[in-house]
Scaffold this active site. Sequence first.
Site, PDB file in Angstrom:
ATOM      1  N   GLU A  78       0.954  -8.967  -9.732  1.00  0.00           N
ATOM      2  CA  GLU A  78       0.484 -10.356  -9.780  1.00  0.00           C
ATOM      3  C   GLU A  78      -0.931 -10.485 -10.329  1.00  0.00           C
ATOM      4  O   GLU A  78      -1.391 -11.591 -10.628  1.00  0.00           O
ATOM      5  CB  GLU A  78       0.567 -10.978  -8.385  1.00  0.00           C
ATOM      6  CG  GLU A  78       2.006 -11.201  -7.930  1.00  0.00           C
ATOM      7  CD  GLU A  78       2.104 -11.691  -6.490  1.00  0.00           C
ATOM      8  OE1 GLU A  78       1.059 -11.727  -5.807  1.00  0.00           O
ATOM      9  OE2 GLU A  78       3.221 -12.018  -6.071  1.00  0.00           O
ATOM     10  N   GLU A 109      10.376   9.718  -1.445  1.00  0.00           N
ATOM     11  CA  GLU A 109       9.112   9.652  -0.714  1.00  0.00           C
ATOM     12  C   GLU A 109       8.632  11.016  -0.228  1.00  0.00           C
ATOM     13  O   GLU A 109       7.488  11.161   0.187  1.00  0.00           O
ATOM     14  CB  GLU A 109       9.225   8.690   0.466  1.00  0.00           C
ATOM     15  CG  GLU A 109      10.059   9.159   1.624  1.00  0.00           C
ATOM     16  CD  GLU A 109       9.932   8.205   2.820  1.00  0.00           C
ATOM     17  OE1 GLU A 109       9.774   8.733   3.939  1.00  0.00           O
ATOM     18  OE2 GLU A 109       9.983   6.989   2.626  1.00  0.00           O
TER      19      GLU A 109
END
Length: 317
Positions: A78, A109
């Site tokens: 953003e 992960e």
Amino acid sequence: MNTEELSPRYADIDLWQPADILDAMIEGQLASVAAVRAARAQIEHAALAIEGRLRKQGRLVYVGAGTSGRLAVQDGAELMPTFSWPQERLLLLLAGGEAAMTQAIEGAEDDTERAAATIAEHDIGPDDVLIGVAASGSTPFTLTCLREAKRRGALTVGIANNPGAPLLTDAEYPIFLATGPEPIAGSTRMNAGTAQRITLNLLSTLIMIRLGRIYRGMMVEVQACNAKLAKRRERMVGHLTGQSGEPVREALDLARGSVKLAVLLLQGYDLAEAEAVLDRVDGRLRAALDHLAKMRAPSLDGTPSLDDTGENTKRGS
């Protein structure tokens, strides 16, 4: 780990009435906000340190896995449309790659080799900032990325929801969010995720304000990638200059869509002058307007003031 514990408070949540379930979960969300408030000083210290590094043209690197990684990627993504943050100065490193945004990637992960290789591939170093996010504070991919970036001289920020977690102890700027056990044990997309999302939002927005990408509460670096944002851009220029309609649109066209340049053009300066003064003050519109106001102001003896080069200013007030 607190984020993995079973909470007696929610042990029979599956037997509750829907309204009671919602009330309990809302209570947890409010507690997440309180956890962020308690970490305000840590967020501030991290933001100021990041600001200093980014003023040297460094990159902003977000790292995470699973829910935490998706939240980190969302915040980073953003920055480009909202603040026109340069794409080449932004790295979004999610364990498992882009596919992990919408699906779980088995073993991603835990892949420490891939983590170390990723930091090396992007040549992360002393000019850069890495923000690692993990509810547990011990996710191997995220922790390895942070440690390797730190070893290479990057500034490191760790955001985690468990006290004393490795991500916090290893980061130069730790941000601990004490959200405690989840209403659904281990579902860190809830309380922990909310606190992380708020923290990332606050952190990045404060950094962008400090870097001059906000003026008078407005997103003066916004990219007009749709009709709504184009109209918002026109309204901003109109509000800041007191003008409207065709002059505003012409100024924006000449300024190639830059709100800051358009504002300066409507103050009577040509494009080259406007670009030069913005460059001189690191793109901060307030500082640019202050600088131009001083240039225009007459001296005490009534003669035009001199600019920084010693030449008479080209325009009066």
